[in-house]
Design an enzyme around this catalytic site. Sequence first.
Site, PDB file in Angstrom:
ATOM      1  N   HIS A  16      40.826 -53.360  39.866  1.00 46.69           N
ATOM      2  CA  HIS A  16      40.921 -52.126  40.656  1.00 46.69           C
ATOM      3  C   HIS A  16      40.943 -52.455  42.151  1.00 46.69           C
ATOM      4  CE1 HIS A  16      38.654 -50.346  37.024  1.00 46.69           C
ATOM      5  NE2 HIS A  16      39.785 -49.673  37.044  1.00 46.69           N
ATOM      6  N   LYS A  40      31.498 -37.590  29.242  1.00 39.93           N
ATOM      7  CA  LYS A  40      31.662 -39.016  28.939  1.00 39.93           C
ATOM      8  C   LYS A  40      30.387 -39.762  29.320  1.00 39.93           C
ATOM      9  CE  LYS A  40      35.006 -42.734  29.681  1.00 39.93           C
ATOM     10  NZ  LYS A  40      36.203 -43.149  30.416  1.00 39.93           N
ATOM     11  N   ARG A  89      48.254 -52.579  33.603  1.00 36.93           N
ATOM     12  CA  ARG A  89      47.853 -53.957  33.307  1.00 36.93           C
ATOM     13  C   ARG A  89      48.829 -54.634  32.362  1.00 36.93           C
ATOM     14  NH1 ARG A  89      42.157 -52.494  31.078  1.00 36.93           N
ATOM     15  NH2 ARG A  89      43.438 -50.719  30.486  1.00 36.93           N
ATOM     16  N   SER A 127      36.870 -52.457  32.098  1.00 34.18           N
ATOM     17  CA  SER A 127      35.485 -52.145  32.441  1.00 34.18           C
ATOM     18  C   SER A 127      34.582 -52.250  31.217  1.00 34.18           C
ATOM     19  CB  SER A 127      35.392 -50.731  33.016  1.00 34.18           C
ATOM     20  OG  SER A 127      36.132 -50.631  34.194  1.00 34.18           O
TER      21      SER A 127
HETATM   22  N1  COA Z   1      42.535 -53.737  36.677  1.00 33.92           N
HETATM   23  C1  COA Z   1      41.634 -53.879  35.706  1.00 33.92           C
HETATM   24  N2  COA Z   1      41.303 -52.884  34.859  1.00 33.92           N
HETATM   25  C2  COA Z   1      41.894 -51.708  35.030  1.00 33.92           C
HETATM   26  C3  COA Z   1      42.855 -51.501  36.019  1.00 33.92           C
HETATM   27  C4  COA Z   1      43.178 -52.582  36.865  1.00 33.92           C
HETATM   28  N3  COA Z   1      44.077 -52.461  37.833  1.00 33.92           N
HETATM   29  N4  COA Z   1      43.275 -50.232  35.936  1.00 33.92           N
HETATM   30  C5  COA Z   1      42.621 -49.673  34.918  1.00 33.92           C
HETATM   31  N5  COA Z   1      41.785 -50.559  34.362  1.00 33.92           N
HETATM   32  C6  COA Z   1      40.949 -50.339  33.177  1.00 33.92           C
HETATM   33  C7  COA Z   1      39.583 -49.824  33.427  1.00 33.92           C
HETATM   34  O1  COA Z   1      38.706 -50.898  33.600  1.00 33.92           O
HETATM   35  C8  COA Z   1      39.308 -49.047  32.164  1.00 33.92           C
HETATM   36  O2  COA Z   1      38.892 -49.917  31.139  1.00 33.92           O
HETATM   37  P1  COA Z   1      38.042 -49.400  29.885  1.00 33.92           P
HETATM   38  O3  COA Z   1      38.957 -48.506  29.118  1.00 33.92           O
HETATM   39  O4  COA Z   1      37.694 -50.647  29.189  1.00 33.92           O
HETATM   40  O5  COA Z   1      36.853 -48.686  30.443  1.00 33.92           O
HETATM   41  C9  COA Z   1      40.639 -48.479  31.807  1.00 33.92           C
HETATM   42  O6  COA Z   1      41.573 -49.332  32.413  1.00 33.92           O
HETATM   43  C10 COA Z   1      40.943 -47.099  32.312  1.00 33.92           C
HETATM   44  O7  COA Z   1      40.114 -46.821  33.388  1.00 33.92           O
HETATM   45  P2  COA Z   1      40.437 -46.041  34.704  1.00 33.92           P
HETATM   46  O8  COA Z   1      41.560 -46.645  35.463  1.00 33.92           O
HETATM   47  O9  COA Z   1      39.135 -45.928  35.424  1.00 33.92           O
HETATM   48  O10 COA Z   1      41.026 -44.673  34.258  1.00 33.92           O
HETATM   49  P3  COA Z   1      40.482 -43.639  33.246  1.00 33.92           P
HETATM   50  O11 COA Z   1      41.394 -43.739  32.099  1.00 33.92           O
HETATM   51  O12 COA Z   1      39.040 -43.773  32.971  1.00 33.92           O
HETATM   52  O13 COA Z   1      40.673 -42.340  34.122  1.00 33.92           O
HETATM   53  C11 COA Z   1      41.822 -40.337  34.881  1.00 33.92           C
HETATM   54  C12 COA Z   1      41.779 -41.556  33.987  1.00 33.92           C
HETATM   55  C13 COA Z   1      40.574 -40.156  35.711  1.00 33.92           C
HETATM   56  C14 COA Z   1      42.971 -40.540  35.831  1.00 33.92           C
HETATM   57  C15 COA Z   1      42.078 -39.136  33.954  1.00 33.92           C
HETATM   58  O14 COA Z   1      41.127 -39.132  32.930  1.00 33.92           O
HETATM   59  C16 COA Z   1      42.043 -37.804  34.662  1.00 33.92           C
HETATM   60  O15 COA Z   1      42.905 -37.507  35.448  1.00 33.92           O
HETATM   61  N6  COA Z   1      41.014 -36.983  34.404  1.00 33.92           N
HETATM   62  C17 COA Z   1      40.823 -35.670  35.037  1.00 33.92           C
HETATM   63  C18 COA Z   1      41.100 -34.516  34.087  1.00 33.92           C
HETATM   64  C19 COA Z   1      42.574 -34.265  33.980  1.00 33.92           C
HETATM   65  O16 COA Z   1      43.254 -33.926  34.929  1.00 33.92           O
HETATM   66  N7  COA Z   1      43.077 -34.404  32.746  1.00 33.92           N
HETATM   67  C20 COA Z   1      44.478 -34.220  32.449  1.00 33.92           C
HETATM   68  C21 COA Z   1      45.203 -35.510  32.582  1.00 33.92           C
HETATM   69  S1  COA Z   1      46.884 -35.345  32.078  1.00 33.92           S
END
Ligand code: COA
Length: 156
Positions: A16, A40, A89, A127
């Site tokens: 990140h 969550k 990724r 993560s």
């Molecule tokens: N390098 C390393 N790891 C990465 C990464 C990177 N560049 N980018 C993402 N990841 C990993 C994270 O570590 C995480 O791993 P895990 O699944 O093992 O925990 C995973 O990818 C996803 O994490 P993150 O990037 O934090 O995104 P998320 O999927 O948790 O969050 C939101 C997604 C917040 C964008 C989405 O849930 C959202 O928009 N929520 C709001 C409600 C909404 O509008 N919903 C409708 C959406 S259409």
Amino acid sequence: MIALYPGSFDPITNGHVDIINRACKKFDKVIVAVLNNKNKKTLFSIDERLEILNTLFEDCDKIITDSFDGLLIDYAEKMQADVILRGLRAVTDFEYEMQMSMFNKALMPEIETIFMVTGNDYSFLSSSLVKEIASFNGDVSSFVPKVVVDKFKEKY
Ligand code: COA
């Protein structure tokens, strides 16, 4: 141009951080926004995750750290973000990310999602796996910033 980089960041990893630092070179402002999802179960509270982000990026004027709940597009509109930024990724991320970006576009056609490819060294990071390794006392110092390593020590 304002980029909004949303995520759970539970916790933030070097992958990140790599995306955020590279985005800083391309955008005028980068909003790093932690999703406050009450349904969550997270290891780090919203305050802890924000504290980590603030420590990491306190010296960079271009980065704003914040938290949000509700729909991402509503938050993007409130913050006047031009684009939503997400990291890819591997191919496995593609389907989920594409679906999310299409939903967001259907809900708010003005918003564009921009993808940046995660740096080679970080493409395997996640993560949840980092949390698992830390919970068994494994060395995660090459996967997450030092401030996160220290936070893990407090937790486990
Ligand atoms: N390098 C390393 N790891 C990465 C990464 C990177 N560049 N980018 C993402 N990841 C990993 C994270 O570590 C995480 O791993 P895990 O699944 O093992 O925990 C995973 O990818 C996803 O994490 P993150 O990037 O934090 O995104 P998320 O999927 O948790 O969050 C939101 C997604 C917040 C964008 C989405 O849930 C959202 O928009 N929520 C709001 C409600 C909404 O509008 N919903 C409708 C959406 S259409």
